[in-house]
Scaffold this motif. Structure first.
Motif, short mmCIF file in Angstrom:
data_model
loop_
_atom_site.label_atom_id
_atom_site.label_comp_id
_atom_site.label_asym_id
_atom_site.label_seq_id
_atom_site.Cartn_x
_atom_site.Cartn_y
_atom_site.Cartn_z
N HIS A 91 -2.08 -4.21 -7.78
CA HIS A 91 -2.33 -3.95 -6.35
C HIS A 91 -3.79 -3.52 -6.14
O HIS A 91 -4.45 -3.98 -5.20
CB HIS A 91 -1.38 -2.88 -5.82
CG HIS A 91 -1.60 -2.55 -4.37
ND1 HIS A 91 -1.06 -3.30 -3.36
CD2 HIS A 91 -2.36 -1.59 -3.78
CE1 HIS A 91 -1.47 -2.80 -2.20
NE2 HIS A 91 -2.25 -1.76 -2.42
N CYS A 106 -6.81 -4.61 -3.42
CA CYS A 106 -6.83 -3.71 -2.26
C CYS A 106 -7.94 -2.67 -2.34
O CYS A 106 -7.85 -1.68 -3.07
CB CYS A 106 -5.48 -3.02 -2.12
SG CYS A 106 -5.41 -1.96 -0.68
N CYS A 148 -6.82 1.05 -1.22
CA CYS A 148 -6.14 1.88 -2.22
C CYS A 148 -7.09 2.32 -3.33
O CYS A 148 -6.94 3.41 -3.87
CB CYS A 148 -4.92 1.16 -2.79
SG CYS A 148 -3.52 1.18 -1.62
N CYS A 208 0.83 -1.21 0.00
CA CYS A 208 0.00 0.00 0.00
C CYS A 208 0.87 1.27 0.00
O CYS A 208 0.55 2.24 -0.68
CB CYS A 208 -0.91 0.03 1.22
SG CYS A 208 -2.23 -1.19 1.14
ZN LIG Z 1 -3.34 -0.91 -0.89
#
Ligand SMILES: [Zn+2]
Lengths: 218, 83
Positions: free
Chosen positions: B30, B34, B37, B4
């Motif tokens: 990512h 996630c 994010c 992150c």
């Molecule tokens: Zn993240």
């Protein structure tokens, strides 16, 4: 027939664009008028002061007037004027001994680099009953609040932000205006954004736009 | 795989379309895993719009404009003898 032969006899005229384009160059004043509002707004944000901004515009126009013959493509006049304004502002700041750089500009600053406004809002939770926590935070800011936050950003990082976010220049154009490599521009832009994120949060706390447990105590 | 912290570090460059291909694909990989994010990316996109919208054009005030027009019209004299 003679006319046809004559025009064909001078094809080289097309190969010398400056010579050929010179007579069609728009008058300097017309070029300036087209960009005057944008230039003025840029100068106000550079100088953080209306009187200084007028000085800055005046000096910019004086230098631009003298250099106008050197502008090859009048279609690029906006970036050209902004670049001159930036140079004038640098010279004036130096002369007035303002804007002394107290932070190393091109080395990373761990603290700025990792601040996340998003995360800070989530953690501090200033609007416990909101389901649009983050958007509610942004709604607190009026135009003058945003200007005040901008004014506190380190100038070297503020400039790339102003050029790209406010005046719509691409990163490449902004790098050309500031006469720095694209990579340098990008890292300064990043740090400007991080200072902006932190600045918005600090401003909101300092001006009572949000109350946090810590803010009340300090 | 980036974490992150690294994703956040690349976020503004991603929004500016200034990341190279490899960092983009790592960043996007990512995002797929996630939620946090994704939320931050969305917020930063908003933040950018809000800051632009709240930094309006500042038109030249009329009295300043008339002084600048004198400068433009007068050209050289004006600049060599400033009042
Ligand atoms: Zn993240």
């Amino acid at each position: 027939m003679t006319i046809v032969l004559e025009t064909r006899a001078t094809p080289s005229a097309r190969l010398i664009p400056t010579a050929a384009a010179a007579p069609e160059r728009p008058p300097f004043a017309d070029v300036v008028r087209e960009h005057l509002d944008g230039l003025y707004g840029f100068c106000v944000r550079l100088a953080n002061h209306a009187t200084d901004a007028e000085d800055l515009v005046q000096e910019t126009l004086i230098r631009a007037m003298r250099a106008y013959d050197g502008l090859r493509d009048p279609a690029r006049a906006k970036g050209w004027l902004f670049a001159i304004a930036t140079n004038v502002w640098r010279d004036q700041s130096r002369a007035r001994r303002r804007e002394v750089t107290t932070v190393p500009i091109d080395t990373p600053d761990g603290d700025d680099d990792t601040f996340s406004l998003f995360q800070t809002i989530a953690m501090e939770d200033p609007f416990p009953y909101s389901d649009e926590l983050h958007l509610d935070f942004l709604r607190l800011f009026r135009d003058e609040d945003v200007s005040a936050v901008f004014a506190l950003i380190t100038p070297a990082f503020r400039l790339p932000l102003i050029l790209t976010v406010v005046h719509g220049f691409s990163c490449k154009e902004a790098a050309a205006i500031l006469e720095i490599p694209l990579g340098t521009l990008l890292s300064r832009l990043h740090r400007g954004r991080k200072q902006l994120e932190r600045g918005l949060w600090d401003y909101a706390v300092a001006n009572g736009l949000v109350t946090t447990a810590e803010g009340v105590q300090s | 795989m980036i974490d992150c912290r690294e994703a956040v570090r690349r976020m503004w460059a991603y929004l500016d379309h200034e990341l190279a291909d490899k960092p983009i694909s790592e960043f996007e990989a990512h995002l797929e895993t996630c939620q946090r994010c994704c939320g931050e990316l969305d917020f930063n996109r908003h933040l950018r719009e809000v800051v632009a919208a709240k930094s309006p054009a500042l038109p030249v005030p009329p009295e300043v404009r008339s002084r600048l027009e004198i400068l433009l019209a007068g050209g050289q004299n004006q600049l060599e003898n400033p009042t």
